[in-house]
Design an enzyme around this catalytic site. Structure first.
Site, PDB file in Angstrom:
ATOM      1  N   GLY A 128     -17.212  11.375   0.255  1.00 15.87           N
ATOM      2  CA  GLY A 128     -16.707  10.076  -0.159  1.00 15.87           C
ATOM      3  C   GLY A 128     -16.691   9.006   0.904  1.00 15.87           C
ATOM      4  N   THR A 129     -17.677   9.001   1.780  1.00 14.41           N
ATOM      5  CA  THR A 129     -17.757   7.941   2.777  1.00 14.41           C
ATOM      6  C   THR A 129     -19.176   7.395   2.822  1.00 14.41           C
ATOM      7  OG1 THR A 129     -17.600   7.394   5.138  1.00 14.41           O
ATOM      8  CG2 THR A 129     -18.065   9.690   4.591  1.00 14.41           C
ATOM      9  N   SER A 130     -19.284   6.088   2.978  1.00 17.94           N
ATOM     10  CA  SER A 130     -20.595   5.436   3.003  1.00 17.94           C
ATOM     11  C   SER A 130     -21.316   5.646   4.326  1.00 17.94           C
ATOM     12  CB  SER A 130     -20.425   3.931   2.762  1.00 17.94           C
ATOM     13  OG  SER A 130     -19.658   3.354   3.806  1.00 17.94           O
ATOM     14  N   GLN A 141     -10.976   9.323   7.338  1.00 14.86           N
ATOM     15  CA  GLN A 141     -10.925   7.881   7.563  1.00 14.86           C
ATOM     16  C   GLN A 141      -9.809   7.246   6.745  1.00 14.86           C
ATOM     17  OE1 GLN A 141     -15.344   7.852   6.588  1.00 14.86           O
ATOM     18  NE2 GLN A 141     -15.230   6.080   7.944  1.00 14.86           N
ATOM     19  N   ASN A 142      -9.199   8.041   5.875  1.00 21.16           N
ATOM     20  CA  ASN A 142      -8.159   7.525   4.986  1.00 21.16           C
ATOM     21  C   ASN A 142      -6.808   7.488   5.708  1.00 21.16           C
ATOM     22  OD1 ASN A 142     -10.121   7.457   3.005  1.00 21.16           O
ATOM     23  ND2 ASN A 142      -9.569   9.460   2.185  1.00 21.16           N
ATOM     24  N   ARG A 178       0.823  -1.197   0.000  1.00 18.32           N
ATOM     25  CA  ARG A 178       0.000   0.000   0.000  1.00 18.32           C
ATOM     26  C   ARG A 178       0.870   1.265   0.000  1.00 18.32           C
ATOM     27  NH1 ARG A 178      -2.458  -3.760  -0.506  1.00 18.32           N
ATOM     28  NH2 ARG A 178      -2.163  -3.017  -2.616  1.00 18.32           N
ATOM     29  N   HIS A 188      -8.135   6.542  11.373  1.00 26.45           N
ATOM     30  CA  HIS A 188      -7.758   5.133  11.220  1.00 26.45           C
ATOM     31  C   HIS A 188      -6.261   4.925  11.076  1.00 26.45           C
ATOM     32  CE1 HIS A 188     -12.134   4.445   9.663  1.00 26.45           C
ATOM     33  NE2 HIS A 188     -12.060   4.535  10.970  1.00 26.45           N
ATOM     34  N   ASP A 221      -3.963   7.475   3.862  1.00 29.14           N
ATOM     35  CA  ASP A 221      -2.975   8.102   2.983  1.00 29.14           C
ATOM     36  C   ASP A 221      -2.640   9.507   3.479  1.00 29.14           C
ATOM     37  OD1 ASP A 221      -4.743  10.163   1.667  1.00 29.14           O
ATOM     38  OD2 ASP A 221      -5.791   8.394   0.931  1.00 29.14           O
TER      39      ASP A 221
END
Length: 231
Positions: free
Chosen positions: A175-177, A86-87, A56, A104, A89
């Site tokens: 961009g999050t569910s 939540q990413n 990754r 996270h 990167d």
């Protein structure tokens, strides 16, 4: 100066070319979540987990922030901006955002297996030294592991995120569910009456929320529309 708090998920970075975890063709199709994103998976096969995150990191170095990342960073000229992501990167930081909370964890960091949330043992990995290998030690003598919050582990930055929302004037979700808790619960901490913008090309179930504006676009085009609405 008004304060904008962003909550971003995988859809924020997908335009940069990073794979999402969920959905058709997502990483969980190839790597079962319980094997590479849980403490049980790490304990049973640490070599597999270490190599998964090594891959990754190598992938991350091949991509760049997209226009959505850059537009969020540009708002710091006129607003107090906090990004809760939540990413794992570092694309928000590379785009210029100066106040980023990673719920996270952070892919480009490593930590102690014994005390993963002890910041004394967290170290940043460099582009020329990306890998964590079996036998690499943290300063407490334990095996180095990715600085990632795995499923079933506590989310130590959640309280900071809630505090940032307490005095927000605008809350933007991109961009999050809103399926992963506790991050999905942040909507409940937005102060009453604060306008909420939800940017996502897909349907997102949020129930009835009186002050929500749904922008059905991807991160970059959605941010352009959001900024036009601010003016």
């Amino acid at each position: 100066m008004k304060k904008i708090v962003f909550l971003t998920g995988a859809g924020m970075s997908v335009e940069s070319g990073l794979s999402t975890f969920r959905g058709a063709g997502g990483m969980w199709d190839e790597y079962p979540v319980e094997k590479v994103a849980s403490i049980e998976g790490y304990n049973s096969n640490p070599s597999l987990v270490l190599e998964f995150y090594n891959k990754r990191r190598r992938e991350l170095l091949t991509v760049q922030p997209n226009e959505g990342h850059r537009l969020i960073a540009s708002l710091e000229n006129d607003y107090r901006v906090t990004v809760v992501t939540q990413n794992v990167d570092d694309l928000h930081e590379r785009a210029g955002s100066s106040n980023v909370i990673h719920l996270h964890g952070e892919l480009m960091k490593a930590t102690s297996s014994r005390e993963p949330n002890n910041l004394n043992y967290v170290r940043t990995l460099s582009a020329d030294n990306l890998s964590i290998e079996p036998g690499d030690k943290a300063d407490d003598g334990s095996q180095l592991r990715p600085y990632i919050v795995w499923f079933g582990e506590a989310v130590p930055m959640m309280d900071d995120a809630i505090r940032q929302l307490a005095d927000a004037d605008i809350f933007v979700i991109i961009g999050t569910s809103l399926n992963v808790y506790p991050a999905a619960g942040l909507l409940n901490y937005a102060p009453a009456g604060v306008p909420v913008y939800l940017i996502d090309p897909n349907d997102v179930i949020v129930g009835s929320y009186r002050w929500l504006t749904f922008i059905r676009k991807g991160a970059s085009e959605g941010m352009k529309e959001f900024i036009s609405l601010l003016k």
